[in-house]
Design an enzyme around this catalytic site. Sequence first.
Site, mmCIF file in Angstrom:
data_model
loop_
_atom_site.group_PDB
_atom_site.id
_atom_site.type_symbol
_atom_site.label_atom_id
_atom_site.label_comp_id
_atom_site.label_asym_id
_atom_site.label_seq_id
_atom_site.Cartn_x
_atom_site.Cartn_y
_atom_site.Cartn_z
ATOM 1 N N LYS A 130 0.924 -0.668 0.096
ATOM 2 C CA LYS A 130 0.217 -0.107 0.631
ATOM 3 C C LYS A 130 1.393 1.038 -0.014
ATOM 4 C CE LYS A 130 -3.917 -1.694 2.068
ATOM 5 N NZ LYS A 130 -4.546 -2.431 3.609
ATOM 6 N N LYS A 139 -6.992 -10.271 -11.467
ATOM 7 C CA LYS A 139 -8.211 -10.002 -10.680
ATOM 8 C C LYS A 139 -9.126 -9.115 -9.988
ATOM 9 C CE LYS A 139 -8.370 -9.794 -4.917
ATOM 10 N NZ LYS A 139 -8.837 -9.706 -4.400
ATOM 11 N N LYS A 177 -12.596 -3.693 -6.638
ATOM 12 C CA LYS A 177 -12.275 -2.571 -6.440
ATOM 13 C C LYS A 177 -11.340 -1.305 -7.026
ATOM 14 C CE LYS A 177 -14.470 -3.668 -2.890
ATOM 15 N NZ LYS A 177 -14.555 -3.513 -1.275
HETATM 16 P P1 ADP Z 1 -10.960 -5.171 -3.563
HETATM 17 O O1 ADP Z 1 -9.132 -5.790 -4.258
HETATM 18 O O2 ADP Z 1 -12.351 -6.071 -4.436
HETATM 19 O O3 ADP Z 1 -10.393 -4.254 -2.951
HETATM 20 P P2 ADP Z 1 -11.263 -6.666 -0.580
HETATM 21 O O4 ADP Z 1 -9.866 -6.579 -0.585
HETATM 22 O O5 ADP Z 1 -12.215 -5.293 -0.117
HETATM 23 O O6 ADP Z 1 -11.466 -6.308 -2.081
HETATM 24 O O7 ADP Z 1 -12.075 -7.685 -0.134
HETATM 25 C C1 ADP Z 1 -12.781 -8.245 0.861
HETATM 26 C C2 ADP Z 1 -13.290 -9.780 0.167
HETATM 27 O O8 ADP Z 1 -13.061 -9.918 -0.436
HETATM 28 C C3 ADP Z 1 -11.170 -10.159 0.667
HETATM 29 O O9 ADP Z 1 -12.144 -11.606 1.551
HETATM 30 C C4 ADP Z 1 -11.434 -11.095 0.175
HETATM 31 O O10 ADP Z 1 -10.493 -12.033 0.149
HETATM 32 C C5 ADP Z 1 -12.554 -11.284 -1.584
HETATM 33 N N1 ADP Z 1 -11.758 -10.945 -2.804
HETATM 34 C C6 ADP Z 1 -12.080 -10.267 -2.952
HETATM 35 N N2 ADP Z 1 -11.165 -9.441 -4.242
HETATM 36 C C7 ADP Z 1 -11.521 -11.281 -4.576
HETATM 37 C C8 ADP Z 1 -11.886 -12.156 -6.057
HETATM 38 N N3 ADP Z 1 -11.337 -11.017 -6.826
HETATM 39 N N4 ADP Z 1 -12.173 -13.233 -6.062
HETATM 40 C C9 ADP Z 1 -12.530 -13.897 -5.078
HETATM 41 N N5 ADP Z 1 -12.193 -13.452 -3.698
HETATM 42 C C10 ADP Z 1 -12.086 -11.702 -3.766
#
Ligand code: ADP
Length: 323
Positions: A113, A192, A195
């Site tokens: 980050k 992947k 957001k």
């Molecule tokens: P983002 O990458 O969209 O910011 P977060 O880091 O907030 O998502 O993830 C929230 C939850 O969703 C976590 O438990 C993460 O492992 C799961 N998650 C996020 N993106 C994916 C994805 N592309 N495939 C599977 N699980 C995901």
Amino acid sequence: MARILTGIQSTGRPHLGNILGAIIPAIELSKQKDNESFFFIADLHSLTTIKDAEVRRENVNATAAAWLAFGFDTANNLFYRQSRIPEVCELTWYLNCFTPYPMLANAHSFKEKSDKLADVNAGLFTYPVLMAADIILYDADFVPVGKDQKQHLEMTRDIASTFNHRYGDTFVLPEAKIDENVMTIPGIDGQKMSKSYNNTIDIFLPDKKLRKVVMSIVTDSTPMEEPKNPDNCNVFALYSLLASEQEIKEMRHNYEGGNYGYGHAKQALFELIVEKYAEPRKLFNHYMENPDALESKLKEGEEKAKVIATEVLNRVRGKVGYL
Ligand code: ADP
Ligand code: TRP
């Protein structure tokens, strides 16, 4: 009885990746007999990146609405906003004083980050300590998380055992529950879904907007008439995550047979999302339009969470000499 606890940061509207990778599996786990689940919205963590109060409030509501839309049973479990149990901040301070600086300095997620973000604040640095407090404040046994959170769970155990070693048994040592089979859901560009990459499928969008997103999934330029390889195609990958075996077989057959364009496949995916998630989409919108209903479910959970947090915190205050 096992206590299951997990949190999702309120950094946006939950997308298909969050739903398939985190929300649905956690809700499944919560349905197992003898499990008691604590699912919360990590809205304090989200202040590390989101500074606008209105945006954060909207994200908290959307995150809460998504859990409810997929059927989380809040009456028999605990559902709450992290910020409404400020005991977690006091515990974070105590834990900070037992967390070696190099442990935080070496955290992968902080390094990543701090390379990417312009605002590298101390909250990002101490993020894992607040997360440790989230978990041990409720005596959690198991924490279902994605692979990316593995190190945070190791830190939680390290911090809790340092404390236990110094003051005698105080905290339950939680175990991460990482499902290696949970796939990484691809986004509309094949990376992947996240957001942060602007490649998400928000299944809660109105039909027209949702269709537009699905239609924008990136594919190669094989002409309509030619046979296509389903195993190289993002649309097929997403379709396979949602469809029945029979439907997958049929779509594979269509790809391989030719005269079946990516537009057809995208239309089928769009229709499947709308059909499969009809009920959650309706419920999500219901909660977004009725924030009072959301509020009352969260308040109910917050009252229950407060009782447990106070009890555990008193245990800690006593040990460190503040009681
Ligand atoms: P983002 O990458 O969209 O910011 P977060 O880091 O907030 O998502 O993830 C929230 C939850 O969703 C976590 O438990 C993460 O492992 C799961 N998650 C996020 N993106 C994916 C994805 N592309 N495939 C599977 N699980 C995901
Ligand atoms: N750090 C987690 C994530 O980004 C969210 C989170 C905060 C969490 N506190 C937690 C997850 C406690 C599990 C337990 O996904």
